[in-house]
Scaffold this active site. Structure first.
Site, PDB file in Angstrom:
ATOM      1  N   LYS A 163       0.832  -1.214   0.000  1.00  0.00           N
ATOM      2  CA  LYS A 163       0.000   0.000   0.000  1.00  0.00           C
ATOM      3  C   LYS A 163       0.863   1.260   0.000  1.00  0.00           C
ATOM      4  O   LYS A 163       0.517   2.250  -0.640  1.00  0.00           O
ATOM      5  CB  LYS A 163      -0.965   0.002   1.195  1.00  0.00           C
ATOM      6  CG  LYS A 163      -2.055  -1.062   1.044  1.00  0.00           C
ATOM      7  CD  LYS A 163      -3.309  -0.802   1.856  1.00  0.00           C
ATOM      8  CE  LYS A 163      -4.366  -1.838   1.468  1.00  0.00           C
ATOM      9  NZ  LYS A 163      -5.593  -1.771   2.230  1.00  0.00           N
ATOM     10  N   LYS A 180      -4.412 -11.080  -5.634  1.00  0.00           N
ATOM     11  CA  LYS A 180      -5.552 -11.340  -4.756  1.00  0.00           C
ATOM     12  C   LYS A 180      -6.741 -10.460  -5.152  1.00  0.00           C
ATOM     13  O   LYS A 180      -6.554  -9.287  -5.490  1.00  0.00           O
ATOM     14  CB  LYS A 180      -5.117 -10.993  -3.321  1.00  0.00           C
ATOM     15  CG  LYS A 180      -6.207 -10.997  -2.295  1.00  0.00           C
ATOM     16  CD  LYS A 180      -5.701 -10.428  -0.963  1.00  0.00           C
ATOM     17  CE  LYS A 180      -6.044  -8.962  -0.778  1.00  0.00           C
ATOM     18  NZ  LYS A 180      -7.310  -8.690  -0.091  1.00  0.00           N
ATOM     19  N   LYS A 213     -10.817  -5.236  -2.733  1.00  0.00           N
ATOM     20  CA  LYS A 213     -11.822  -4.173  -2.810  1.00  0.00           C
ATOM     21  C   LYS A 213     -11.255  -2.921  -3.442  1.00  0.00           C
ATOM     22  O   LYS A 213     -11.972  -2.141  -4.045  1.00  0.00           O
ATOM     23  CB  LYS A 213     -12.255  -3.779  -1.390  1.00  0.00           C
ATOM     24  CG  LYS A 213     -13.209  -4.724  -0.752  1.00  0.00           C
ATOM     25  CD  LYS A 213     -13.792  -4.058   0.482  1.00  0.00           C
ATOM     26  CE  LYS A 213     -13.203  -4.646   1.743  1.00  0.00           C
ATOM     27  NZ  LYS A 213     -12.730  -3.685   2.692  1.00  0.00           N
TER      28      LYS A 213
HETATM   29  P1  ATP Z   1      -8.533  -3.912   0.482  1.00  0.00           P
HETATM   30  O1  ATP Z   1      -8.124  -4.388  -0.848  1.00  0.00           O
HETATM   31  O2  ATP Z   1      -9.247  -2.600   0.461  1.00  0.00           O
HETATM   32  O3  ATP Z   1      -7.453  -4.013   1.520  1.00  0.00           O
HETATM   33  P2  ATP Z   1      -9.789  -6.412   0.984  1.00  0.00           P
HETATM   34  O4  ATP Z   1     -10.574  -6.875  -0.179  1.00  0.00           O
HETATM   35  O5  ATP Z   1      -8.481  -7.058   1.253  1.00  0.00           O
HETATM   36  O6  ATP Z   1      -9.690  -4.859   0.962  1.00  0.00           O
HETATM   37  P3  ATP Z   1     -10.511  -6.398   3.796  1.00  0.00           P
HETATM   38  O7  ATP Z   1     -11.543  -5.545   4.442  1.00  0.00           O
HETATM   39  O8  ATP Z   1      -9.102  -5.994   3.979  1.00  0.00           O
HETATM   40  O9  ATP Z   1     -10.760  -6.570   2.239  1.00  0.00           O
HETATM   41  O10 ATP Z   1     -10.711  -7.895   4.263  1.00  0.00           O
HETATM   42  C1  ATP Z   1     -11.833  -8.404   4.907  1.00  0.00           C
HETATM   43  C2  ATP Z   1     -11.673  -9.906   5.072  1.00  0.00           C
HETATM   44  O11 ATP Z   1     -11.731 -10.537   3.789  1.00  0.00           O
HETATM   45  C3  ATP Z   1     -10.337 -10.343   5.684  1.00  0.00           C
HETATM   46  O12 ATP Z   1     -10.561 -11.427   6.556  1.00  0.00           O
HETATM   47  C4  ATP Z   1      -9.524 -10.773   4.506  1.00  0.00           C
HETATM   48  O13 ATP Z   1      -8.542 -11.723   4.835  1.00  0.00           O
HETATM   49  C5  ATP Z   1     -10.587 -11.375   3.608  1.00  0.00           C
HETATM   50  N1  ATP Z   1     -10.204 -11.301   2.198  1.00  0.00           N
HETATM   51  C6  ATP Z   1      -9.922 -10.180   1.515  1.00  0.00           C
HETATM   52  N2  ATP Z   1      -9.634 -10.469   0.224  1.00  0.00           N
HETATM   53  C7  ATP Z   1      -9.739 -11.813   0.120  1.00  0.00           C
HETATM   54  C8  ATP Z   1      -9.557 -12.724  -0.974  1.00  0.00           C
HETATM   55  N3  ATP Z   1      -9.223 -12.287  -2.166  1.00  0.00           N
HETATM   56  N4  ATP Z   1      -9.750 -14.041  -0.759  1.00  0.00           N
HETATM   57  C9  ATP Z   1     -10.096 -14.497   0.475  1.00  0.00           C
HETATM   58  N5  ATP Z   1     -10.280 -13.682   1.534  1.00  0.00           N
HETATM   59  C10 ATP Z   1     -10.098 -12.361   1.371  1.00  0.00           C
END
Ligand code: ATP
Ligand code: LTN
Length: 334
Positions: free
Chosen positions: A112, A193, A196
């Site tokens: 980030k 991965k 969001k």
């Molecule tokens: P950002 O990209 O904004 O950091 P994010 O998609 O990683 O967001 P978070 O709010 O950080 O979302 O994560 C919420 C939950 O979802 C956490 O437990 C994280 O491990 C899980 N998670 C996020 N992305 C994935 C993915 N691609 N596959 C499985 N689990 C995920």
């Protein structure tokens, strides 16, 4: 006494099937087995700039998505991080026992920070606040997706360091990852991965996407140039589609192999899309119902915060005593 579970999601961006399969689905599965606290971590979200009006709306949307997924507010506490000030208070105390080198090593921080010209201190402190969230409630289990495993190792390191400096204070929490779906990859790029904060139009399936959009995104998913599925030699794009299907369907490896081996990619994608849609349609219906009930969400969030605040306050009091911080005489005997 039941083991306590704590987990949370940031109210930024649109929740996607990775968030659901990696975390939320697991929360629903274990909610009756443990004493669960599910948090909307708004203080984490502001480690990168958020539009205030959008953030306010997102906090409520995430709460409604937890409920639509099947989290039962009668057995779990659903709460917003900033509504319990002890999160920020404990985070400071933990900051003071955390070497900066531990934080600079975090891969999420490095990724980030690399995208920004000027890096806010909050981004570096992010995992300390996460440790505070968990340790505040003496949680024994933290169900998350694989990308959070490193942050949880750090949480354990912080807890152990505090315990060795000041005496046994914190429960050292364990990580719970789902067997399938712990790391769902981007549909446009299966080496990254699903996230969001990624921008591509075909990157993710959001939990609130309409069926047509879901179909389109999955049909456009990147695969490889082989003609049909071979479960043992499939590339990352096909493996990702299979993982999505398996996590939603609950099929075992044998069922997956028998059904999909030899299938053309176009048919695989159609079946994955229909599987995802069949799960998200009732989910979206529940979301609409929950958000149309005036006052319901606020009631759930108020109750959740009221239920957990005394646990958090007890921990902060204990930590203050351990560290030699001032506690009023009325509290000293506690
Ligand atoms: P950002 O990209 O904004 O950091 P994010 O998609 O990683 O967001 P978070 O709010 O950080 O979302 O994560 C919420 C939950 O979802 C956490 O437990 C994280 O491990 C899980 N998670 C996020 N992305 C994935 C993915 N691609 N596959 C499985 N689990 C995920
Ligand atoms: N960093 C987590 C969100 C989070 C969290 C937590 C998860 C904040 N505090 C405590 C589990 C336990 C993420 O998913 N990005």
């Amino acid at each position: 006494m039941k083991t306590r579970v704590f987990s949370g999601m940031q109210p930024s961006g649109n929740l996607h099937i990775g968030n659901y399969l990696g975390a939320l689905k697991n929360w629903v599965r274990i909610q009756n087995e443990y004493e669960c606290i599910f948090c909307i971590v708004d203080l984490h979200a502001i480690t990168v700039y958020q539009d205030p009006a959008e953030l306010r709306a997102k906090i409520r949307e995430i709460a409604a998505l937890y409920l639509a997924a099947g989290i039962d507010p009668k057995v779990c506490s659903i709460m917003v991080q900033s509504s319990v000030p002890a999160h920020a208070e404990l985070a400071w105390m933990l900051t003071c026992v955390t070497p900066v080198g531990w934080l600079e090593r975090m891969t999420q921080y490095k990724a980030k920070a690399a995208k920004q010209e000027s890096v806010g201190d909050g981004l570096l402190q992010y995992p300390v606040l996460m440790a505070a969230d968990i340790l505040l409630y003496q949680a024994g289990i933290v169900p998350v997706g694989e990308d959070q495993a490193q942050h949880l190792e750090l949480t354990r390191d912080i807890a152990q360091r505090f315990n060795s400096l000041y005496g046994d204070t914190f429960v050292v929490p364990g990580t719970s990852l789902p067997a399938v779906g712990a790391r769902i990859m981007g549909l446009d790029d299966p080496t990254q991965k699903m996230s969001k904060s990624a921008s591509g139009a075909n990157h993710a399936v959001a939990l609130l996407d309409p069926p047509d959009k879901i179909r389109k995104t999955i049909m456009r998913a990147t695969t490889d140039s082989l003609p049909c599925v071979d479960v043992t030699t499939a590339g990352p794009g096909v493996l990702n589609l299979l993982a999505i299907f398996q996590a939603f369907s609950g099929w075992n490896d044998d069922q997956m192999r028998q059904h999909f081996n030899g299938m053309r990619y176009g048919d695989l994608k159609k079946q994955v899309a229909e599987m995802v849609i069949s799960h998200l349609e009732p989910f979206q219906e529940r979301f609409r119902r929950i958000t149309s009930e005036p006052g319901y969400l606020d009631g759930v969030l108020r109750e959740g915060a009221e239920r957990v605040a005394p646990i958090a306050e007890d921990t902060v009091r204990l930590v203050k005593q351990c560290m030699g911080l001032y506690t009023s005489p009325a509290n000293a005997a506690l």
